[in-house]
Design an enzyme around this catalytic site. Structure first.
Site: not given
Length: 431
Positions: A315, A326, A340
């Site tokens: 999460s 990224d 999740k």
């Protein structure tokens, strides 16, 4: 369960903590609740309407939602319990374990402030779709479950001998929760092995951030362990980074292992402490992109960073690690994260019960939907069950050379400081 001020939660925390507080408060009926006791069908329709307006998937996971309304409003309900059972059955058609109904007692029990004192065994659980049983997202560090040896991704097959096949999360919570000093036995399936874990319930204190300087052959390395994204996590993270900067560390290892998530805003605030610029996360509802969060040129450090992740990193942990990966701000070391990627809105209903409904999914800056997939590390470093048990038995070894994944993180950090691997800012290499 963890709420933001607007009632938004992340997928991994959209499960009920078995560490909810035991309360003796009764449930009192308001006028609307008294009306409901005479018209339980009203609640069924109230839940249907919320799902119809807000659910993330406009196809309702290929369910004919309008005919579902006709089916369930065509029934006769003589008491609230019949309506509750029908609502759970109706929501079950969506095949989404995070969209769920809570009766008034369950809803009251899960509404606990994240800074409060908790009582229980100290695990977060979800429904495992493959086995139709309960899966451990993560044990809370230093909790009874953690000390007993419960691990992330363990399957709970029995609770005090009761089979969990088909059991809902709320029902499991009622069985696991109890007063301090009492015990519960969880039967755990790990691979092909089944093990009974008797656990004594206790008061659980959650310290979101622990940090220290670890002296290594690279020099002073800042080690920060983030256990949960609760209301204090961003403040404590800021304090930790600022203190370690004063200690002139050469780089950082951020430990997100077994961090099950928490507040969405907390993960965004912490990401901004590490990122100077770039997207952090975007959330997408059924109309398309709903919101995008960006860095704000407020990074506290630009030194080299390695992040430790594992199957219990879920999460909010995946939002943070995905943003750092990224944006090429950090290398991830460890194993695949939990997967999740859903956001829930938690709504009170007219009779004092509650509904958690999945309203959006989140994407990493590069557009990855990690739900059910997780985030792969840049450098895979597995640990055996025995190694993980040894670390749980002596958590002072976390973030030391006795910790295999931390040792691998130091290797990655060393390569960065020595010559600069792709993925770190030039300024960090020069430190």
């Amino acid at each position: 369960m963890v709420f933001t001020k607007r009632g938004l939660v992340l997928g991994a925390t959209a499960v009920v903590l078995t560490t909810v507080a035991v309360t003796g408060a009764g449930i009192h009926l308001s006028k609307s609740q008294a009306f409901f006791s005479e018209s339980p069908k009203e609640l069924v329709d109230e839940v249907w309407q919320i799902i119809d307006r807000q659910y993330v998937d406009a196809t309702f996971n290929q369910v004919d939602w309008r005919s579902t309304r006709t089916e369930y409003l065509g029934r006769n309900y003589t008491n609230p319990e019949q309506a509750y059972e029908a609502i759970r059955e109706m929501l079950g058609k969506l095949g989404d374990p995070y969209t769920r109904f809570m009766n008034p007692e369950e809803f009251q029990n899960m509404q606990i402030d994240t800074s409060g004192e908790l009582t229980g065994v100290g695990i977060q659980i979800a429904k495992d779709e493959k086995s139709d049983r309960l899966i451990v997202i993560s044990p809370i560090e230093e909790s009874p479950a953690f000390e007993a040896g419960i691990l992330a991704k363990d399957i709970i097959t029995k609770i005090d001998g009761r089979d969990t096949l088909g059991m809902e999360v709320n029902e499991a919570v009622q069985l696991i929760r109890g007063e301090r000093g009492t015990s519960v036995t969880l039967t755990i399936q790990r691979g092909v092995e089944e093990i009974d874990y008797p656990i004594t319930r206790d008061t659980i204190e959650i310290h979101p951030v622990r940090s220290r300087v670890e002296n290594t052959n690279l020099g002073a390395v800042g080690y920060i362990r983030l256990n949960q994204f609760n209301a204090n996590a961003a403040r404590d993270m800021r304090d930790a980074i600022q203190e370690l900067e004063r200690e002139k560390v050469v780089g950082y290892v951020l430990d997100l292992r077994s961090n099950p998530g928490g507040l969405l805003n907390s993960s965004i605030d912490i990401a901004r402490m590490w990122l100077k610029e770039g997207t952090i996360v975007s959330t997408v509802n059924r109309q398309g992109e709903q919101d995008r969060k960006e860095a704000q040129n407020r990074a506290l450090t630009d030194k080299a960073l390695v992040v430790l992740v594992d199957g219990g990193s879920a999460s909010a942990s995946e939002i943070l690690s995905g943003a750092l990966q990224d944006n090429h701000r950090a290398k991830l070391v460890g194993t695949q994260t939990f997967g999740k990627g859903l956001v829930q809105s938690v709504r009170p209903l007219s009779d004092g019960s509650g509904l958690a409904v999945t309203i959006a999914k989140y994407l990493t800056p590069s557009g990855r939907d990690i739900n059910k997939e997780g985030i792969p590390p840049d450098v895979v470093q597995e640990m055996s069950d025995e190694e993980r048990k040894q670390l749980q038995a002596n958590i002072t070894n976390l973030g030391t050379v006795k910790d295999p994944q931390f040792s691998k993180a130091l290797e990655v950090l060393q390569k960065t400081l020595a010559g600069g691997e792709d993925g770190f800012p030039v300024e960090a290499i020069a430190q």
